[in-house]
Design a protein around this motif. Structure first.
Motif, PDB file in Angstrom:
ATOM      1  N   MET A 176      35.281  22.700  92.106  1.00  0.00           N
ATOM      2  CA  MET A 176      34.147  22.010  91.500  1.00  0.00           C
ATOM      3  C   MET A 176      34.448  21.783  90.033  1.00  0.00           C
ATOM      4  O   MET A 176      34.733  22.718  89.311  1.00  0.00           O
ATOM      5  CB  MET A 176      32.889  22.885  91.615  1.00  0.00           C
ATOM      6  CG  MET A 176      32.080  22.615  92.867  1.00  0.00           C
ATOM      7  SD  MET A 176      30.973  21.221  92.628  1.00  0.00           S
ATOM      8  CE  MET A 176      29.652  22.015  91.711  1.00  0.00           C
ATOM      9  N   LEU A 190      30.114  21.149  85.139  1.00  0.00           N
ATOM     10  CA  LEU A 190      29.063  20.151  84.954  1.00  0.00           C
ATOM     11  C   LEU A 190      29.302  19.397  83.654  1.00  0.00           C
ATOM     12  O   LEU A 190      29.229  18.171  83.608  1.00  0.00           O
ATOM     13  CB  LEU A 190      27.703  20.856  84.921  1.00  0.00           C
ATOM     14  CG  LEU A 190      26.481  19.964  84.834  1.00  0.00           C
ATOM     15  CD1 LEU A 190      26.376  19.065  86.055  1.00  0.00           C
ATOM     16  CD2 LEU A 190      25.220  20.802  84.683  1.00  0.00           C
ATOM     17  N   SER A 222      29.568  25.370  83.721  1.00  0.00           N
ATOM     18  CA  SER A 222      29.407  25.072  85.142  1.00  0.00           C
ATOM     19  C   SER A 222      27.946  24.881  85.483  1.00  0.00           C
ATOM     20  O   SER A 222      27.059  25.321  84.750  1.00  0.00           O
ATOM     21  CB  SER A 222      29.955  26.222  85.991  1.00  0.00           C
ATOM     22  OG  SER A 222      31.224  26.579  85.559  1.00  0.00           O
ATOM     23  N   SER A 223      27.729  24.263  86.618  1.00  0.00           N
ATOM     24  CA  SER A 223      26.363  24.027  87.064  1.00  0.00           C
ATOM     25  C   SER A 223      25.661  25.361  87.308  1.00  0.00           C
ATOM     26  O   SER A 223      26.209  26.260  87.941  1.00  0.00           O
ATOM     27  CB  SER A 223      26.412  23.207  88.341  1.00  0.00           C
ATOM     28  OG  SER A 223      25.110  22.857  88.706  1.00  0.00           O
ATOM     29  N   TRP A 275      31.228  14.659  81.883  1.00  0.00           N
ATOM     30  CA  TRP A 275      30.028  15.039  82.629  1.00  0.00           C
ATOM     31  C   TRP A 275      30.356  14.907  84.103  1.00  0.00           C
ATOM     32  O   TRP A 275      30.832  13.856  84.528  1.00  0.00           O
ATOM     33  CB  TRP A 275      28.865  14.122  82.222  1.00  0.00           C
ATOM     34  CG  TRP A 275      27.591  14.323  82.965  1.00  0.00           C
ATOM     35  CD1 TRP A 275      27.046  13.479  83.886  1.00  0.00           C
ATOM     36  CD2 TRP A 275      26.678  15.407  82.856  1.00  0.00           C
ATOM     37  NE1 TRP A 275      25.873  13.966  84.360  1.00  0.00           N
ATOM     38  CE2 TRP A 275      25.622  15.151  83.747  1.00  0.00           C
ATOM     39  CE3 TRP A 275      26.654  16.600  82.093  1.00  0.00           C
ATOM     40  CZ2 TRP A 275      24.530  16.030  83.903  1.00  0.00           C
ATOM     41  CZ3 TRP A 275      25.589  17.462  82.245  1.00  0.00           C
ATOM     42  CH2 TRP A 275      24.550  17.172  83.136  1.00  0.00           C
ATOM     43  N   LYS A 276      30.186  15.957  84.862  1.00  0.00           N
ATOM     44  CA  LYS A 276      30.522  15.984  86.282  1.00  0.00           C
ATOM     45  C   LYS A 276      31.968  15.521  86.520  1.00  0.00           C
ATOM     46  O   LYS A 276      32.244  14.752  87.444  1.00  0.00           O
ATOM     47  CB  LYS A 276      29.582  15.090  87.090  1.00  0.00           C
ATOM     48  CG  LYS A 276      28.133  15.544  87.088  1.00  0.00           C
ATOM     49  CD  LYS A 276      27.335  14.585  87.948  1.00  0.00           C
ATOM     50  CE  LYS A 276      25.862  14.861  87.937  1.00  0.00           C
ATOM     51  NZ  LYS A 276      25.094  13.740  88.501  1.00  0.00           N
ATOM     52  N   GLU A 322      22.434   9.088  83.484  1.00  0.00           N
ATOM     53  CA  GLU A 322      23.014  10.417  83.267  1.00  0.00           C
ATOM     54  C   GLU A 322      22.570  10.994  81.925  1.00  0.00           C
ATOM     55  O   GLU A 322      22.572  12.206  81.744  1.00  0.00           O
ATOM     56  CB  GLU A 322      24.546  10.357  83.330  1.00  0.00           C
ATOM     57  CG  GLU A 322      25.110  10.005  84.695  1.00  0.00           C
ATOM     58  CD  GLU A 322      24.694  10.975  85.789  1.00  0.00           C
ATOM     59  OE1 GLU A 322      24.466  12.154  85.488  1.00  0.00           O
ATOM     60  OE2 GLU A 322      24.548  10.535  86.950  1.00  0.00           O
ATOM     61  N   ARG A 334      19.008  18.106  84.503  1.00  0.00           N
ATOM     62  CA  ARG A 334      19.749  19.195  85.130  1.00  0.00           C
ATOM     63  C   ARG A 334      20.184  20.213  84.095  1.00  0.00           C
ATOM     64  O   ARG A 334      20.592  21.309  84.435  1.00  0.00           O
ATOM     65  CB  ARG A 334      21.008  18.634  85.811  1.00  0.00           C
ATOM     66  CG  ARG A 334      20.710  17.821  87.026  1.00  0.00           C
ATOM     67  CD  ARG A 334      21.979  17.556  87.794  1.00  0.00           C
ATOM     68  NE  ARG A 334      22.603  18.813  88.230  1.00  0.00           N
ATOM     69  CZ  ARG A 334      23.823  18.872  88.754  1.00  0.00           C
ATOM     70  NH1 ARG A 334      24.532  17.783  88.886  1.00  0.00           N
ATOM     71  NH2 ARG A 334      24.329  20.023  89.131  1.00  0.00           N
TER      72      ARG A 334
END
Lengths: 337, 322
Positions: free
Chosen positions: A7, A10, A54-55, A89-90, A105, A189
């Motif tokens: 992953m 984020l 991270s998220s 971002w991501k 975003e 988020r």
């Protein structure tokens, strides 16, 4: 960095720098042309910062005033553009997003400001303060706005019947909640909280910190929590990043930083925190003050105040490197055998 | 505590008579401070802690007025002084340090002018000896190169340095008592550590009594001998630092100490006091904390008297925690 890359983080900052320069006025330009000196002054607010979040993570960003923590927060929230470096971002740089995607975003990262008095327009009613952005961005229709605002107000612990009031009719703690509600209204988020509890009384501060903990679970939020109060940072954060004069000096898990601080600055900072337990102690302060970012010291920025400073510290800036798994520190002392 | 304390405040009441009603900013507060002793006066915004400090120094302006109580300072009742007598005491025997050093210092005067003014207001000395005393005061608060700094203006100083200058002005006449109103709240932790260090040293060396007004219990923890807690203008409890922090009796002090993050398990919700501070305008009789209190009973609509549960400890509560 390569481990567990399934992953992407984020949010990722790569080599972010921010410099603020003063523009010369007419007299200074004239003086400069006549050879009488007068150069534009540049403040290195943020100097080559790498950071990935991270998220779902809560990262605490701590440091004294003037260390660049607020500037970095604003760069993360895209209120400021960095002078150098890249924000991802991501897993993608913002430049790679097309205009509509970039716009949507942008909503995903919101900011909660320090001063609940200065950050709310005194002439706007609460319903407008919270409801304006979601309507403008088409998240709710104008007809649904009042119900939507009422729901958000309840989520942050405000009485929804007070929506028609003005900010001055609320206490400091309630205004903080309004600031949080406004940030949450666009369904972010990621929240950048810049000293979000610094202006509050202890008993109210505990209430607002509890709100942050609850909202994180309810909305699955990620926080960059900026504070000078290390007790608050420790309580809330998974990971702590310590900044000094524009650079990150140490970064590690929250417990790790507080139990095994590595950088001399972090150690000094922790020693200074007044503790409830330390009954009747003698204060032994670290020397001097944070130097001016207009003219930062050469080499390691902390060397003029550091008790372990060596000639190498004055000449060469230490790199931030891993000294234990997940524990980064920028100090030459770690190189010595 | 041997002999008479330097300052004894007894049943102090200071009310503001506003159009909207009477605001009881300080309502029956008592404490005492001995020479060389440091008292921490703790409370949240609106608790009346600053107004207590201003009352001691006679800095209450209309519509505020001291309506009752005695402030006994070394045999003088401060509530009965005229303007001339006040001038001899303020800045000389009792000095004050305020929260914001930028508001305390005059921005258009050099530091030396401001310190010399404070010296010559109380002592008939030449300019040269006043400068010498100013220089000495700056050295005491840890300012390097004092001669150079004396000729500077306040804007040339950092926040921490300005506060040191304000402290130097407070110290310059060798006061018996210093009242410090949150002087480190606006400063960074490392600078706060330095200021606390200097203040502690000064009090130990010169036997100056200090009242440190703050909302931050952890500052008090390392600094003070005695602590007095206030809530909504009322006295809550007092005792030694160790008593108050480790064995708080009043539910309010207990809640305040419990809500500090370091006393809680990391990442878990903090133990919080519900609700918020009541408005002093609508405050009726009875314990002002009862609406937020978990131990409250119907009896709390009456105002509890101050009791002395153990020597040196005083408390105003019907339901002290064990």
């Amino acid at each position: 960095m390569n481990a567990a890359n399934a992953m992407p983080p984020l949010l990722e900052l790569r080599g972010i720098s921010k410099r603020f320069s003063s523009r010369l006025d007419f007299a200074a330009r004239l003086a400069a042309r006549l050879g009488a000196g007068g150069r534009a002054q540049t403040v290195h607010a943020v100097d080559g910062v790498d950071l990935s979040i991270s998220s779902g993570e809560v990262v605490g960003l701590a440091g004294e005033s003037g260390c660049g923590k607020s500037t970095l927060g604003r760069i993360v929230a895209r209120v400021l553009e960095p002078t150098e470096g890249e924000r991802r971002w991501k897993g993608r740089a913002y430049a790679e997003y097309d205009a509509p995607a970039s716009r949507s975003e942008r909503l995903a990262v919101q900011m909660v400001f320090q001063d609940p008095f200065a950050s709310l327009n005194p002439r706007m009613r609460i319903v407008d303060l919270i409801g304006e952005a979601p309507v403008v961005h088409g998240l709710v229709s104008p007809g649904e706005r009042d119900d939507y605002v009422a729901e958000i107000m309840q989520r942050v612990g405000l009485d929804a019947t007070l929506a028609r009031r003005f900010p001055h009719q609320f206490s400091g703690g309630q205004r903080s909640r309004i600031g949080i509600a406004r940030a949450l209204a666009v369904k972010p988020r990621f929240l950048v909280c810049d000293e979000a509890v610094a202006a509050l009384d202890v008993s109210i501060q505990a209430q607002v910190l509890n709100l942050f903990i609850r909202l994180r679970e309810e909305f699955g939020l990620t926080y960059l929590f900026i504070s000078h109060d290390l007790g608050v940072v420790r309580h809330l954060s998974d990971r702590v990043v310590i900044m000094y004069l524009g650079r990150v000096v140490e970064s590690a898990g929250a417990d790790e930083v507080f139990v095994r601080p590595n950088h001399p600055y972090t150690q000094a900072l922790l020693a200074e925190i007044p503790r409830l337990e330390a009954t009747k102690r003698t204060y032994i302060p670290i020397r001097g003050e944070i130097p001016s970012p207009l003219d930062p010291p050469r080499g390691c920025h902390f060397h003029p105040r550091c008790p372990h400073s060596t000639p190498r510290c004055q000449a060469e800036a230490p790199r931030l490197r891993e000294i234990a798994p997940g524990h980064l520190s920028a100090c030459h002392l770690n190189d010595s055998p | 505590m041997s002999g008479d304390p330097l300052l004894r405040v007894e049943g102090l009441r200071m009310h503001f008579f506003t159009k909207a009603g009477v605001v009881k900013a300080v309502d029956d507060v008592s404490f005492s401070v001995g020479r060389g002793e440091i008292l921490g006066l703790v409370g949240e915004s609106g608790s009346g802690k600053s107004m207590t400090g201003y009352s001691i120094l006679g800095l209450i302006d209309p519509p505020g007025r001291i309506v009752d109580g005695r402030i006994d300072f070394d045999g003088i009742d401060l509530t009965r002084l005229d303007a001339a007598a006040w001038r001899a005491i303020r800045g000389n025997r009792i000095a004050m340090i305020f929260q914001d050093p930028m508001m305390t210092l005059n921005p258009v005067l050099r530091i030396d002018t401001q310190i010399i003014e404070a010296v010559q207001a109380h002592a008939d000395v030449s300019r040269e000896s006043a400068i010498a005393r100013a220089r000495e005061a700056l050295v005491r608060v840890g300012i390097a190169s004092p001669d150079e700094r004396l000729r500077a203006y306040p804007h040339q100083f950092s926040g921490g340095m300005r506060q040191r200058v304000a402290i130097a002005i407070a110290l310059v006449n060798g006061p018996d008592l210093i009242i410090a109103d949150e002087p480190t709240t606006a400063l960074d932790v490392t600078i706060q550590g330095q200021i606390l260090f200097e203040m502690q040293k000064v009090c130990r060396e010169s036997g100056t009594a200090l009242i440190w007004i703050t909302h931050d219990l952890s500052v008090i923890a390392g600094l003070a001998d005695e602590v007095c807690v206030m809530y909504a203008g009322r006295f809550v409890e007092s005792g030694t630092v160790a008593d108050i922090l480790d064995r708080p009796l009043h539910p309010y002090s207990r809640g305040l100490i419990d809500s500090v993050p370091s006393r809680n398990e990391r990442g878990r919700p903090l133990r919080q006091i519900p609700g918020m501070t009541p408005s002093l305008l609508s405050l009726g009789p009875g314990c002002p904390f009862r609406e937020r209190c978990t131990s409250a009973s119907p009896r709390c609509v009456e105002s509890p008297d101050v009791t002395e549960p153990s020597p040196g400890r005083r408390l105003r509560c019907f339901h002290p925690s064990a």
